[in-house]
Structures are given as C-alpha cells and as structure tokens.
Motif scaffolding. Structure first.
Motif, mmCIF file in Angstrom:
data_model
loop_
_atom_site.group_PDB
_atom_site.id
_atom_site.type_symbol
_atom_site.label_atom_id
_atom_site.label_comp_id
_atom_site.label_asym_id
_atom_site.label_seq_id
_atom_site.Cartn_x
_atom_site.Cartn_y
_atom_site.Cartn_z
ATOM 1 N N LEU A 5 0.805 -1.229 0.000
ATOM 2 C CA LEU A 5 0.000 0.000 0.000
ATOM 3 C C LEU A 5 0.840 1.282 0.000
ATOM 4 O O LEU A 5 0.470 2.258 -0.632
ATOM 5 N N LEU A 6 1.977 1.254 0.714
ATOM 6 C CA LEU A 6 2.792 2.467 0.762
ATOM 7 C C LEU A 6 3.206 2.951 -0.630
ATOM 8 O O LEU A 6 3.143 4.150 -0.910
ATOM 9 N N PRO A 7 3.607 2.041 -1.535
ATOM 10 C CA PRO A 7 3.949 2.507 -2.894
ATOM 11 C C PRO A 7 2.800 3.277 -3.552
ATOM 12 O O PRO A 7 3.043 4.211 -4.310
ATOM 13 N N LEU A 8 1.566 2.913 -3.220
ATOM 14 C CA LEU A 8 0.439 3.631 -3.820
ATOM 15 C C LEU A 8 0.370 5.061 -3.314
ATOM 16 O O LEU A 8 0.070 5.988 -4.058
ATOM 17 N N LEU A 9 0.687 5.239 -2.016
ATOM 18 C CA LEU A 9 0.721 6.599 -1.473
ATOM 19 C C LEU A 9 1.815 7.396 -2.175
ATOM 20 O O LEU A 9 1.627 8.572 -2.516
ATOM 21 N N GLY B 81 0.129 0.628 -13.253
ATOM 22 C CA GLY B 81 0.403 -0.582 -14.031
ATOM 23 C C GLY B 81 1.676 -1.255 -13.550
ATOM 24 O O GLY B 81 1.716 -2.471 -13.345
ATOM 25 N N PHE B 82 2.720 -0.449 -13.320
ATOM 26 C CA PHE B 82 3.983 -1.006 -12.837
ATOM 27 C C PHE B 82 3.802 -1.648 -11.466
ATOM 28 O O PHE B 82 4.323 -2.738 -11.193
ATOM 29 N N TRP B 83 3.032 -0.974 -10.630
ATOM 30 C CA TRP B 83 2.798 -1.497 -9.272
ATOM 31 C C TRP B 83 2.118 -2.866 -9.325
ATOM 32 O O TRP B 83 2.536 -3.803 -8.646
ATOM 33 N N ILE B 84 1.066 -2.964 -10.150
ATOM 34 C CA ILE B 84 0.358 -4.240 -10.249
ATOM 35 C C ILE B 84 1.255 -5.319 -10.839
ATOM 36 O O ILE B 84 1.327 -6.438 -10.354
#
Lengths: 470, 471, 232
Positions: free
Chosen positions: A135-139, A244-247
């Motif tokens: 989740l932190l990468p999303l922030l 996209g990269f995160w997923i």
C-alpha cells in the motif's frame, strides 16, 4: 534553492486533501494490522512454547519401559516464533510449525496454519509488511505522479524555468520533498510501534535493517514516480503507467513466476518423496525389524564375523541396540540425500524467483523482509535441519543406552524411568542474520542495483527535461 | 437512433489504439492463466496416477506374498508376515480415495492449493483424522505464499482494472475533449447516450470474454458441449461481476468530476473491494476465531493415552477382561506394539470428539463470519462462485474430508477386532475387503452467488437513481 | 425566431442576467458585445437550456426552452468558443453522428456537400478530426447547422483564436446562412467583426442589455466610442 523547491512541494502536498485522507487511512490500517498481528504473534508464540514444554514433560515422566518403545513414544518440537514476525509473517502460515521426532523416520513439519483458515488465504495476510510493501507505494504514486507534469499542465513550468532553475535541481528538490514525507511517515511509526510492542530490545540492528529495506523500497518508487512524471507530459497517463507497474511488480510477476517455477521445477508430493525414500531404504538401507531382508542378514553376519562369535548372545553388547543404531546411521544417509535433493530443488526455485526480481523490485524486497524477520524459507529449512540433527542425537542417546543393556531377543528389556530426563533437550535459536550472507547476496545486490537504477532514471529524466523545448 | 449512437461509439472505440492494446493484453493474460490452470491440473492428474499405480503395485505384491507364504516358499516373522491384519490394513492394503479434478477445475485452484485431494485409507496413518493431515505436498512455501496466476485471479483482480480503464471517462472524456457542449445542444437526453455507451462497452467486454473463453477452452482440450451448463454458469457469474463494476463506473461518471478524479475513485474502490476488505476480513476472522486446536491436540492425545503408553500390558489385559467376546489375549502373530497401537487409536478416537468438534466449529465460525461479511466485497462472492464451479471450494473439501474420515473409521473398525483376536487373513479374506472410492458430486447451482452480485448492482443502480434525482 | 421575455438568472445571490428582452428575426445576425462576465454566455446557455432561468422565458422558434428542452434543440445549432469534436472520427463521421442525433438522415454524398458548402477543404473531409485546425472544426460546426436545417444559430465567441483569414471566411459563411433565413445570436469581443457581420448589435453590462441598435446606422469608430462609454 533545493530546500526552497522541496518546501513548496511539501506545502502543496500537505494542503492536498486526498493525501491527508490517504495518510490517515494508511495509519489506521497500519495500527489495526500491528495490533492484531501482535496479539496473534503472542498467542502463537505462547502456544508453541507451551506445547513443546508439555511434550518434553510427558517424555520426562514416562514410566519404566523399553528404550525403543520410549523412542517410539517420541517427542514433538515446535518452531519458535521470531519477534519480528510481527512485521512480516512471511511463509510461516504455509510451512507448518510442529515436527514429531521418532526412530526410523524423518518427519516433515505439520499443521500448516493456512489449513486452519484457508477461505481467504489467497487474498494475502494483512500484516504491517502488507501495508509497507503493497500500500505504501500507492501513497508514493499519489504524491509523485503529477509532481512535474502538473507544473506543465497548469502552465507554471515556463515561469519556473524562466527563473533559471536547472532541471536537475528541480527534480532533486521534488524528490527530496517526497523523501521527507516518507521518512516523516515511516520512521516515527516504525520506532514507536516497535518499542511499544517489542520493548527496548526492538532497538537492534535487525530492526534497523528492516527499516532500511522498507525505506529503500519507498525510495525506488519515489524515483520511478518522479521520473515517469517528468517523462510523461499528461498526469493521467503517468498515473496509469505507475499503477500498471505497481500491479505488474507486486501481483503479476510473483504469481506468473510461481507458475513458471512449478512447471520447470515441480515440487514432489510428500507421499512420493516417502515412496522414493522407502524404495531406497528397501534397496540400500537396513530394516531392523525385517530379519529376513538380505541387508539385515548381511549386516548381522558381518557383525558376528567381526567379533568372531557364532551367536548374538555372545556379543559383548546388546545386538538389538547395535543394529537399531546401525540402521539409523545407514538410513540417515538416505534421508539426508533425499532431503538435500529437495532443498537443491527449492534453491533452484528460489533462483528463478530471484531472476524475476529483474522486473519486480517487490519480489526482492519481500524476500529480504522475510529474511530479516526470520520468516523465510531458509530459516524454516534451518529449523527443520536443526530438528533433524536433534533427532539423530536423541535416537543415538537412546540406542547407546540400549546397547549397554543386557540382550534379551524376545523379552523386552525394561529401562528404569530415571533415564528419560538424561536425554538431551532440544535447544534452538532462530538464525538471525547468519543466513543472509549465504542466501541473499544476489538478492541484496539486485536490490541495490534497482535503487541505483532508479536514481539513474532520475538523472536521465533531468537530462531529457533540459533538452526539451518549452 | 440507438443504432446510430452504437455505430459511432463503436467506431470511436475501435479507433482508439490504447483500447486495442488493452484488449490484446487482456486476451494474452487470459490465455496464460488458462494455460497455467490446465498445467496445474495435469500435474495433479499425474500425481494421482502415480498414487494409483503405487496402490495397485502394493496390492499385487501383497497377494503374491500371501501366496508365497501359504505355499511355504517364503519364511516370515511377526514383523514381515503379509497375512497379518496390520500388514493388510496398513502398509500393503491401504488404498487411496481421490477427489478427481473435473473438466473445469482449472478455473480456480481454490483450496486445492492447501488441502489434499487424496487420502490413504490405511492403519498406517499416524494421524487418525483428516483434520490432522498435511496437504501431502512438499511445495515450496514461497510458491504457496505467491499463489497461482489462474483464471480466477485474472477475472477477479485484473478484469475490474480493464473495465475501469475502459469506462472511467465515458462521460468525462466528452467534457474534456469538448464535445459535451455540442452533444448537449442536440435533441437527445444525455442519460440515454451514457446508458447506451456503458451498455455497449458491457456487451463488448462480455462478448470478448465469452468468445475468448470458449476459444481458449477448446484450445486447451476442454469440451464446450459437454460442459455447457457449467460454462453458462461461469459466464453468468462473470457477467454479474462485470455489471457491478460498470454500474459503479456509471455512478462515478454521474458525479460530473474530471477523468483523473473518476479514475482515482474507481481505483480506490478496486483497492477497497479487492485488497483491503478481503484481507481485513481474513485478519479479523483469524483473530476472532483462532483455530490452533491441532497443536493443542498433541498434548491432549498424549495425556489421554498416558496410561497405555506407560503400562501397555496392564491396559490390554483390562480391555480383554472387559470384552469377553474377544476371547483370551494372544499376541503372537504381530509385533507387540501393533496391539497397543490398535487399542491406543481406539482410545484416541473415543476421546478426540470434543477437540475435533471444537476445531470444526471454529472453522465453521470463520466460514459463517466470512459468508456474512462477504457482501461487502463482490470479489469474494465471485471467488466463492468460481471455487464452487471448479469443485475447489471450502465446502467441496470439507465434504471430501468427512468422507475420508468415515471410510478411515470403517477401515479401522474392520481391522481392530482382527488385530486383537490375533487373526491372520487368507488371500480370499483380502479380496473380500471393502475398497472405498469417492464420487465428486457436481454442483451446478451458483445462481445464488450471481444473484447477490446482481443485488449489489441494483443497490448501486438505486444510488445512481437517487443521484439523478438530486442533480 | 429567438426571443427572450424578462429573462433573469441569479447565481449565488448575484444577478448575472437582469430582465433581458430580446427578439431576433429570421435573417438577422445579432451580435452581443460586452466585457467578461457581462452575461453574454449566460444568455446563450439560457437559450440552449443548459441552465434554467429564474424568471422570464426564452423562446426558440416560438417554443419555450424550459418547457420543450429537446424539441427546441431540433431547431437550433450551437458553436461554442472552442468547438471540439471526436478526435478518432473523421469530419464526415462527426457530421453524420451529430445530425443523426438530431434525427436527420443523409446520404454520404449529401453530407459531403454540406461540408463543402461550409467551406471545408475537400481533402480534409475524410481525415480524422485530430488533424484539423480550429477554423476547420468551426466549419464542421456550421455544416452541422446546415444539415440539421437549423432555424437558429447560437455562437459563443466563435472567431476568437482564429487567424484573420479564417475569421473572414467564417463571417462570410454566417452572412450566407442569414440570407437563407436563419436567425443568428453571436456573443463576441470582436467589435470589428460585429460591425461587419451583424445586422444588429447589443451591448451588455453587468447583466443588463444596455443598448441595441442596427449596425448599418453606425460606423466603426462610433461603435468603439459607444462601447467604451457603456462599459465604463
């Protein structure tokens, strides 16, 4: 100048409502997960210690009986829970925690926790590391995706450049701002939660290493975020690329790699492994109780010949104990061989997972996080190997005692109960970081490379920004 | 008029390169996931075949050995005599009951990753009950942690993202590219255009999924005709789920915000429905109803059997005196421990009920807790529907376990007396023994699940209606 | 054709349009002048039915806009300040789409004719809108008006941002349309273009239509001083 840019970014971010709400939600989730994870950890840890102690107590309090019967009564060993498992429970739910020690056999760990609540297991385990790694990468994406593209879209960029700011300084300032936010968010939470839940003992190099891993991971996302925001002019496109990269990195790659691994290096079934070992022992080992088996006969004859006697009674020791131990010694080599093959297979599988780290920093950071928390595969193997070492000592102590007892082929010799307490106890400590150098060199190198590469991307982006006409 | 709008919207969609790429990527991962699923199932089938071969081999050897002993060709002792009930019921005669995967099992690996799909009915099992059994895998736990890239993952996790990408700016893009004003100046209602646009996209997505699923299924050797009901069930479950996401998208679009806010809200919903709610539920279920009875079981059983472990002779004598129908106690044909273990297992069976009940009720509590809260995340509903379709649901495995326990119990009963009476079995006795097998009952009714997703859609639809009233 | 009776609009307690009375007949081109925020765009939005009047009525072709929101749109065409069309469709397809929405059916040839009539270069007719300039898009907008057989044309600063040549072409097109019997209402900042194109000129200030006069009665410099006087 750098500080000026960073301060302006910080002001903007802190005035951004969505950011405030996201941070709030993230904190709430983090505290929920910490609290529940802590109580779960305490519960499991007490249960394991208690069960192992009880098992030993029952062993110690056996009545007078034959040593071999006692050996078959056996003892249960339980894997201790690492205190850092509170942050990352790793593979612990999938590996089983209890192992039964008995003669003739090497058992596997049993009672995988995932079998106790399998319904939602696929969705992942909501531990603090889940928040830190997923989740932190999303922030971070939220605060960086439009850091530069926004300036272009709202038209402030031309004015900014007309003030004579170099593109490198501009990007450095913005990156610094993101770093400050992440550091302000992570470090206090990490330290406060760690100390409240784990006491001052929490302040050791392992915790700081874990913190460093998480910070580097956040850093990789900050750098990638600012880079994409610089290279892509439209915020809406840059956020799509980043998500996209995160997923891709955190969901798609680990799963696809798993399928690839299962296709190239399929793990055996437990029953299959046991069958192979059984056949191997049938062929090359000694089966104590099968007196008509050719290996047993050959061994018995060789002992008689060695001591130059014609009857087992005339041997200077108890032949029952002697052949039991000889069977252990021979068969242990067979067990060791098969388990070594299994672990080699696991190592190959893990290499493949490591290779997938080329496109997925997530794979790398999760391996390191599990490694530091002692909830990884290697710690588990370290534990099972330790239990197996103990099994060998445990059985040998008992057999050695039997060897010294009088030989009674058909009647069972009864040992008095004072002996049980003399059998050594299982002393085990989690390996800490000692497995790191052995198994994680490549992972660490690749991880640092990702970090360096992300910095390189940032530099590249600043060059690109300079050469563009605005 | 409707046809006119559809025709031009279609043109708009197919000329957008990004959308074509999106569809292409989706097809690619769909095919990949189906390939992964089928190769997993093939591996299962291979293992099942090995188990069956081993079972067959052991049984043939047993019969051959008995023949040799009866003809005096083979000399045996108490440990190696193949005619003893403990050899027949254990090592040699133990047989497998198998939960065979069916044609569509690859859709979702479900619980087959964690639970065994075969049990050996045998006296040799140190663990008497299925709840104590492992999963018969030496799987690398890291692989289990990552889990599979199966069709269920693609449909539940990734499909919504494609839907979001496909529809988040249905209305807002008109505003952003400036055509909205001109559209509003035409004599048609905007709601009508919006509904047609969304429905068209819905039909396109469903069409792509239906066609590609049928194509990929046939490509990987799954007969469409034979499994037509299951495939219709599958498609209806997917349609309901897709509809839910489209409804959400309409709702968000109606709030008249710009594209990036729409995308943000929809992605946040995705996070909530797919990442946060299920994992939080898992966490709370585990916290509220912790199931660790299996470790407690170790001490429990050892306490219960303390007496027989320490004084086997005394306990055996006592048992024989209480059960005169067994006759006088003899223990010559088998090693001594066989008699004690047989009695010990009986004692364990008798006292374990309460613990097993506790384990099962905790598990049931968790299942109920989740089945109550699952309505907060249609993703869980779809997961359960797909698990059910593939025969890998919790229920399927619990049923299988119950059967395994039942057969195991019957098998033990059948040998318990033979052991205590110190009987030997002839070849005919062995051939007369029961051999159990498990028939999987196919469940095709997943209507309830789809209905619930639809109900979610209706709720969202209601919200849309309210929103329209307020605007 | 276009008529406003006591039309008023209040935004957040501020009266942005105050008792507007206006009548534009067939063949007239009425140019609304005024500073930003004078109420020009509000007037046009009221005629389009995009916003609801607080009092008074707006009529298009004798039909009340608020009572017949869809019916009135059949008779009007609208070209906003920056006319945008679907970038993935060609000029012809955009035209076909919008006229179709107005329930008019034309053959490809007829649509082609409309675009030529609006002055679009033939080579661009089958190219995607993403290759068009602003002036070319305005021409497609005119073509929509022609094809719809609109009785009323509402224009919101259509010439801003056009180069002088395109602006000139656009003005000529408007005059041509008005001769065919269309009533035109155009909000603009361009005094020169208003004098050249318009048959009537209205000046707005703070929600009031402060002055109207036929444009032939006045020359360029008189118009300019009149405008400056009103605005002050």
């Amino acid at each position: 100048m750098l500080w000026l840019i960073a301060r302006k970014e910080l002001k903007e971010i802190f005035r951004y409502g969505v950011f405030k709400i996201s941070v709030l939600i993230l904190f709430v989730l983090l505290f929920i997960s910490l609290a529940i994870s802590y109580s779960y950890n305490q519960y499991v840890s007490t249960l394991h210690t208690k069960s192992e102690e009880e098992s030993r107590e029952l062993w110690d309090n056996q009545e007078n009986k034959n040593q071999h019967s006692a050996a078959h009564y056996g003892i249960h060993l339980l894997k201790p829970k690492s205190s850092l498992a509170l942050w990352d429970n790793g593979i612990d739910r999938y590996s089983g925690a209890a192992i039964f020690i008995e003669p003739h056999l090497r058992n596997n760990t049993m009672f995988k926790a995932v079998q106790d609540s399998p319904m939602l297991a696929k969705w992942g385990e909501f531990t603090p590391s889940y928040i830190m790694l997923y989740l932190l990468p999303l922030l971070i994406i939220l605060i960086t995706f439009n850091m530069v593209s926004r300036e272009k879209e709202q038209g402030t960029y031309r004015l900014l450049r007309s003030q004579g700011v170099s593109s490198l300084k501009l990007l450095a300032g913005k990156t610094l701002a993101a770093w400050i936010i992440i550091i302000l968010l992570i470090i206090p939470v990490f330290l406060i939660a760690g100390i409240v839940l784990g006491g001052l003992a929490f302040l050791n190099y392992k915790s700081f290493l874990l913190l460093l891993m998480y910070l580097l991971y956040a850093g990789i996302f900050i750098h990638i975020g600012v880079t994409v925001s610089t290279l892509i002019n439209k915020s809406s496109v840059s956020i799509i690329i980043l998500i996209g990269f995160w997923i891709f990195s955190s969901w798609v790659v680990p799963k696809i790699t798993t399928n690839i691994v299962q296709n190239i290096y399929p793990s055996p079934l437990e029953s299959e492994l046991k069958r192979q070992i059984r056949d191997d022992i049938e062929e090359n080992g000694i089966q104590r109780h099968n007196t008509t088996h050719k290996n047993t006969i050959a061994f018995t004859n060789s002992v008689l010949k060695e001591y130059n006697v014609d009857s087992l009674h005339k041997l200077p020791f108890n032949f029952n104990g002697y052949i039991l131990q000889a069977a252990e010694d021979t068969n242990n080599l067979i067990f060791d061989k098969h388990y070594a093959n299994l672990y080699k297979l696991y190592e190959k599988q893990m290499r493949t997972h490591e290779i997938s780290g080329i496109v997925s920093p997530f794979t790398l950071v999760r391996q390191l996080s599990m490694g530091v928390c002692n909830t990884d595969l290697w710690t588990h193997i370290h534990f099972t190997e330790a239990t197996d070492e103990y099994r060998k000592i445990f059985i040998k102590t008992i057999n050695d005692d039997l060897i010294k007892s009088p030989y009674e082929p058909n009647q069972r010799f009864i040992r008095s109960k004072d002996f049980w307490k003399k059998v050594p106890k299982f002393e085990y400590e989690l390996p800490g970081l000692q497995l790191f150098g052995q198994y994680y060199n490549t992972v660490i190198a690749m991880y640092l490379l990702w970090f360096a590469a992300s910095l390189g991307m940032l530099l590249f982006a600043s060059k690109k920004l300079n050469s563009k006409q605005w | 008029m409707v046809r006119h709008i559809i025709y031009f919207e279609w043109k708009n969609i197919i000329r957008n390169k990004a959308i074509i790429w999106l569809v292409f990527t989706f097809l690619l991962i769909l095919g990949l996931s189906i390939y992964n699923g089928t190769s997993n199932i093939n591996y299962q089938l291979e293992n099942i075949k090995k188990c069956k071969q081993d079972e067959q081999q052991r049984f043939e050897n047993l019969l051959a050995d008995i023949k040799k002993v009866e003809s005096g060709e083979l000399k045996v002792n108490a440990y190696t005599n193949p005619k003893t009930p403990y050899m027949v019921g254990g090592k040699s005669g133990g047989h497998e009951i198998i939960k065979m995967p069916h044609d569509l099992s690859f859709i979702s690996m479900g619980l087959s990753d964690y639970y065994p799909y075969h049990y050996q009915i045998s006296l040799r099992n140190q663990q008497l009950f299925s709840f104590l059994m492992g999963d018969d895998r030496m799987e690398n736990p890291v692989n289990q942690l990552n889990s599979n890239f199966d069709l269920a993952f693609v449909l539940i996790w990734l499909l919504p993202l494609f839907i979001i990408a496909f529809s988040y700016n249905v209305l807002s893009s008109e505003k952003e590219q400036g055509t909205f004003k001109l559209l509003k100046a035409q004599p048609v209602s905007i709601t009508r255009i919006l509904i047609i646009k969304i429905l068209l996209r819905f039909v396109i997505i469903i069409g792509i999924i239906a066609i590609s699923i049928c194509l990929f299924f046939s490509l990987f050797g799954v007969s469409i005709v034979d499994n037509i009901t299951a495939i219709i069930n599958l498609l209806s479950a997917i349609s309901a789920y897709v509809l839910f996401w489209f409804m959400l998208s309409i709702l968000v679009n109606l709030f008249n915000k710009n594209s990036s806010i729409n995308a943000g809200i929809l992605f946040t919903s995705w996070l909530l429905i797919i990442l946060i709610i299920p994992t939080l539920l898992n966490l709370v279920a585990n916290y509220k109803y912790p199931v660790s009875t299996r470790i407690e079981y170790i001490s429990f059983v050892r306490d219960a059997t303390c007496e027989i472990d320490n004084n086997p002779d005394k306990v055996l004598d006592k048992y024989f005196s209480e059960h005169p129908e067994l006759g006088t106690r003899k223990s010559e044909n088998m090693p001594f421990w066989v008699y004690t273990v047989a009695l010990k297992n009986k004692i364990v069976e008798e006292v374990s009920d309460s613990l097993i009940m506790k384990y099962k009720s905790q598990l049931n509590n968790q299942i109920e807790f989740i089945s109550y809260w699952k309505y907060f995340s249609p993703a869980i509903i779809l997961q359960q529907a797909l698990d059910k379709l593939s025969g890998n649901s919790t229920n399927d495995f619990l049923k299988f376990q119950a059967k395994a326990d039942e057969y195991n119990y019957k098998w033990r009963r059948c040998f318990f007396q033979k052991i205590l009476k110190d009987e030997l079995l002839s070849k005919d006795d062995v051939l007369d023994l029961p051999r159990y097998s498990y028939e999987y009952e196919k469940e095709n009714s997943i209507v309830t699940h789809s209905l619930f997703i639809l109900a979610c859609c209706v709720v969202v639809g209601g919200l849309i209606f309210l929103r329209k009233k307020f605007v | 054709m276009i008529e406003a009776i006591d039309l008023s609009k209040i935004f957040d307690g501020k009266t942005v349009l105050n008792n507007l009375n206006l009548k534009i007949e067939k063949g007239q081109i009425f140019c609304l002048l005024g500073a930003n925020g004078a109420g020009k765009t509000t007037t046009i939005n009221l005629f389009l039915g995009f916003i609801k009047a607080d009092s008074g009525n707006a009529f298009i072709n004798q039909l009340d806009v608020s009572k017949h929101p869809l019916e009135t749109k059949k008779h009007l065409a609208y070209i906003p300040e920056n006319l945008m069309l679907y970038p993935y469709l060609t000029g012809l397809e955009n035209l076909e789409y919008f006229t179709g929405l107005a329930r008019k059916k034309y053959s490809q040839n007829e649509l082609h004719e409309f675009l030529l009539e609006s002055g679009l270069q033939e080579s661009y007719i089958n190219k995607r809108i993403s290759t068009y300039s602003k002036g070319m898009r305005q021409k497609v907008g005119i073509a929509v008006a022609l094809a719809k057989d609109a009785k009323v044309l509402l224009l919101d600063e259509p010439t801003s941002g056009l180069d002088p040549k395109s602006g000139n072409e656009f003005a000529e097109l408007l005059i041509k349309l008005s001769h065919q019997g269309i009533a035109v209402l155009m909000a603009t900042h361009d005094l020169f273009r208003a004098k050249e194109t318009g048959t009537h000129i209205g000046i707005m200030k703070e929600g009031y239509l402060v002055d109207t006069f036929p444009s032939e009665n006045i020359n360029h410099s008189e118009l300019e001083s009149l405008y400056i006087n009103h605005i002050k």
